[in-house]
Design a protein around this motif. Sequence first.
Motif, PDB file in Angstrom:
ATOM      1  N   PRO A  30      11.261   6.329  -5.400  1.00 32.55           N
ATOM      2  CA  PRO A  30      10.786   7.481  -6.189  1.00 32.55           C
ATOM      3  C   PRO A  30      10.410   8.663  -5.291  1.00 32.55           C
ATOM      4  N   GLU A  31      10.574   9.876  -5.817  1.00 32.25           N
ATOM      5  CA  GLU A  31      10.192  11.092  -5.073  1.00 32.25           C
ATOM      6  C   GLU A  31       8.671  11.197  -5.047  1.00 32.25           C
ATOM      7  N   LEU A  32       8.067  10.924  -3.905  1.00 32.26           N
ATOM      8  CA  LEU A  32       6.607  11.008  -3.779  1.00 32.26           C
ATOM      9  C   LEU A  32       6.280  11.878  -2.576  1.00 32.26           C
ATOM     10  N   THR A  33       5.191  12.611  -2.645  1.00 31.04           N
ATOM     11  CA  THR A  33       4.751  13.413  -1.498  1.00 31.04           C
ATOM     12  C   THR A  33       3.288  13.107  -1.222  1.00 31.04           C
ATOM     13  N   GLY A  34       2.999  12.768   0.034  1.00 32.68           N
ATOM     14  CA  GLY A  34       1.605  12.480   0.410  1.00 32.68           C
ATOM     15  C   GLY A  34       1.076  11.219  -0.235  1.00 32.68           C
ATOM     16  N   ALA A  35       1.929  10.197  -0.336  1.00 32.87           N
ATOM     17  CA  ALA A  35       1.516   8.974  -1.033  1.00 32.87           C
ATOM     18  C   ALA A  35       1.091   7.883  -0.052  1.00 32.87           C
ATOM     19  N   ALA A  36       0.187   7.042  -0.526  1.00 28.22           N
ATOM     20  CA  ALA A  36      -0.237   5.856   0.220  1.00 28.22           C
ATOM     21  C   ALA A  36      -0.160   4.671  -0.720  1.00 28.22           C
ATOM     22  N   THR A  37      -0.105   3.472  -0.157  1.00 27.82           N
ATOM     23  CA  THR A  37      -0.150   2.268  -0.990  1.00 27.82           C
ATOM     24  C   THR A  37      -0.744   1.135  -0.163  1.00 27.82           C
ATOM     25  N   GLY A  38      -1.031   0.018  -0.832  1.00 31.22           N
ATOM     26  CA  GLY A  38      -1.508  -1.168  -0.130  1.00 31.22           C
ATOM     27  C   GLY A  38      -0.334  -2.086   0.143  1.00 31.22           C
ATOM     28  N   VAL A  39      -0.530  -3.036   1.052  1.00 33.48           N
ATOM     29  CA  VAL A  39       0.557  -3.969   1.367  1.00 33.48           C
ATOM     30  C   VAL A  39       0.666  -5.045   0.280  1.00 33.48           C
ATOM     31  N   GLY A  40      -0.474  -5.505  -0.231  1.00 33.28           N
ATOM     32  CA  GLY A  40      -0.412  -6.530  -1.291  1.00 33.28           C
ATOM     33  C   GLY A  40      -1.724  -7.226  -1.519  1.00 33.28           C
TER      34      GLY A  40
ATOM     35  N   VAL B 141      -5.804   0.835  -8.405  1.00 37.59           N
ATOM     36  CA  VAL B 141      -5.474   2.001  -9.243  1.00 37.59           C
ATOM     37  C   VAL B 141      -6.387   3.181  -8.897  1.00 37.59           C
ATOM     38  N   GLY B 142      -7.650   2.874  -8.580  1.00 39.83           N
ATOM     39  CA  GLY B 142      -8.607   3.940  -8.272  1.00 39.83           C
ATOM     40  C   GLY B 142      -8.332   4.631  -6.941  1.00 39.83           C
ATOM     41  N   ALA B 143      -7.914   3.851  -5.935  1.00 44.07           N
ATOM     42  CA  ALA B 143      -7.769   4.422  -4.586  1.00 44.07           C
ATOM     43  C   ALA B 143      -6.377   5.002  -4.350  1.00 44.07           C
ATOM     44  N   LEU B 144      -5.367   4.509  -5.088  1.00 41.75           N
ATOM     45  CA  LEU B 144      -3.972   4.852  -4.767  1.00 41.75           C
ATOM     46  C   LEU B 144      -3.365   5.635  -5.928  1.00 41.75           C
ATOM     47  N   GLU B 145      -3.514   6.941  -5.874  1.00 36.82           N
ATOM     48  CA  GLU B 145      -3.142   7.784  -7.013  1.00 36.82           C
ATOM     49  C   GLU B 145      -1.636   7.763  -7.301  1.00 36.82           C
TER      50      GLU B 145
ATOM     51  N   ARG C 111       8.926  11.423   3.415  1.00 39.36           N
ATOM     52  CA  ARG C 111       9.641  10.237   3.905  1.00 39.36           C
ATOM     53  C   ARG C 111       8.727   9.162   4.472  1.00 39.36           C
ATOM     54  N   VAL C 112       7.457   9.532   4.710  1.00 34.34           N
ATOM     55  CA  VAL C 112       6.519   8.542   5.258  1.00 34.34           C
ATOM     56  C   VAL C 112       5.381   8.335   4.274  1.00 34.34           C
ATOM     57  N   LEU C 113       5.152   7.068   3.914  1.00 33.67           N
ATOM     58  CA  LEU C 113       3.965   6.702   3.139  1.00 33.67           C
ATOM     59  C   LEU C 113       3.014   6.004   4.089  1.00 33.67           C
ATOM     60  N   VAL C 114       1.728   6.073   3.806  1.00 29.41           N
ATOM     61  CA  VAL C 114       0.737   5.451   4.690  1.00 29.41           C
ATOM     62  C   VAL C 114       0.204   4.185   4.030  1.00 29.41           C
ATOM     63  N   THR C 115       0.061   3.125   4.830  1.00 23.71           N
ATOM     64  CA  THR C 115      -0.488   1.852   4.336  1.00 23.71           C
ATOM     65  C   THR C 115      -1.421   1.273   5.408  1.00 23.71           C
ATOM     66  N   PRO C 116      -2.235   0.280   5.029  1.00 23.40           N
ATOM     67  CA  PRO C 116      -2.886  -0.523   6.070  1.00 23.40           C
ATOM     68  C   PRO C 116      -1.818  -1.275   6.881  1.00 23.40           C
ATOM     69  N   THR C 117      -2.198  -1.789   8.054  1.00 20.25           N
ATOM     70  CA  THR C 117      -1.204  -2.456   8.912  1.00 20.25           C
ATOM     71  C   THR C 117      -0.655  -3.726   8.266  1.00 20.25           C
ATOM     72  N   CYS C 118      -1.462  -4.394   7.429  1.00 18.62           N
ATOM     73  CA  CYS C 118      -0.991  -5.616   6.758  1.00 18.62           C
ATOM     74  C   CYS C 118      -1.849  -5.804   5.510  1.00 18.62           C
ATOM     75  N   GLY C 119      -1.760  -6.969   4.894  1.00 18.10           N
ATOM     76  CA  GLY C 119      -2.578  -7.234   3.709  1.00 18.10           C
ATOM     77  C   GLY C 119      -4.066  -7.196   4.065  1.00 18.10           C
TER      78      GLY C 119
ATOM     79  N   LEU D  10      -8.020   1.565   1.775  1.00 14.67           N
ATOM     80  CA  LEU D  10      -7.054   2.164   0.841  1.00 14.67           C
ATOM     81  C   LEU D  10      -7.318   3.653   0.661  1.00 14.67           C
ATOM     82  N   SER D  11      -8.608   4.031   0.537  1.00  9.95           N
ATOM     83  CA  SER D  11      -8.865   5.467   0.336  1.00  9.95           C
ATOM     84  C   SER D  11      -8.591   6.231   1.629  1.00  9.95           C
ATOM     85  N   LEU D  12      -8.815   5.589   2.767  1.00 10.30           N
ATOM     86  CA  LEU D  12      -8.481   6.219   4.048  1.00 10.30           C
ATOM     87  C   LEU D  12      -6.961   6.426   4.167  1.00 10.30           C
ATOM     88  N   SER D  13      -6.191   5.426   3.721  1.00  8.67           N
ATOM     89  CA  SER D  13      -4.718   5.548   3.742  1.00  8.67           C
ATOM     90  C   SER D  13      -4.293   6.752   2.897  1.00  8.67           C
ATOM     91  N   ALA D  14      -4.950   6.902   1.726  1.00  6.93           N
ATOM     92  CA  ALA D  14      -4.599   8.015   0.835  1.00  6.93           C
ATOM     93  C   ALA D  14      -4.922   9.363   1.491  1.00  6.93           C
TER      94      ALA D  14
END
Length: 335
Positions: free
Chosen positions: A7-17, A32-36, A299-307, A320-324
């Motif tokens: 999906p076309e996203l800009t400035g997005a972050a997510t968790g690993v799992g 849902v709260g931390a990862l808009e 082209r780059v999303l930010v995540t924690p290094t692992c779960g 998660l909020s820091l990743s965002a």
Amino acid sequence: MTGHVFPELTGAATGVGSLPGTDAREAAKTSVGALEFLPHLPELPARGPGADMIGRSAGMLVELFAQTEPSGWRFADRPGRDTRRAHSWLGEDLDALEEFTQGYTGALKVQAVGPWTLAASIELKHGEKALADLGACRDVAESLTEGLRRHLAEVRKRIPGAELVLQLDEPSLPAVLAGSVKTASGFQRLRAVDRQHAEETLRELIRGLDAPVVVHSCAPDVPLALLRRAGVAGISLDFGLLTEREDEEIGEAVEAGTVILAGVVPSTDAGMTDPAGSVQGVRTLWRRLGLSPELLGRRVLVTPTCGLAGASPAYARKALSLSARAAQSLVDNPE
């Protein structure tokens, strides 16, 4: 590219799992709260067998069943307690996510273990890992493809506004290709799987699904070019494990449209630097590759290094909020 586009996203972050604790509602609320822009379906392995990533994904297999033995996961003739548990916990997690995504429209990520890590982790009935038998590997991949189709359909039914992204966790893939997966006894190593065969298996699975696929591996030596040829829409990795050797493959992947999910925020409780500082290495790589700064936040999303299962609940929320915030800083200050 053989798969669907990210999906076309800009400035997005997510968790690993994974997230810490055993409370599905708390985990869904955190995600849902931390990862808009790209919340994910949390996994809570602290609940025990069937909630761990192997057990959860084994529970998604169609007409293949696994149970825990003292040595780990093993295929069985019929579904037992562990399968029922895996189904029940996944249902609980989906209920919680559905509750916190009422009216949500946008990208949403779900995770499952990929075929090579499953084959390297589950033993056949006679006791050797499925990875030792290419026929068994094929059965696992086909069963997983069907199970994932059903899983994606179920999530779409519950959250109709979601544009789904599927993450395949393949932490064992580098070891599978290098011939360093230990036999069930632990005394020897299983033969390396041919790279072309590994690629073909992933390509078939990706083709069989109606969602873009990201492959996540927080091991060193992620086979970037192989994954790109197999048709992944994104590659998720521990950014700290990259070396300049991978520069060219990262550059080619980005230019081909592959999204990089850069694991830069520590996944266990750590004194955190500022969000912009955590992505400084990403900016440096971008400059070294000579890529356009305005592409960076897309082209780059930010995540924690692992779960985050090993973190405290407070730190998991913070990570998660820091990743965002770090993801937003790539858009605001790409250079």
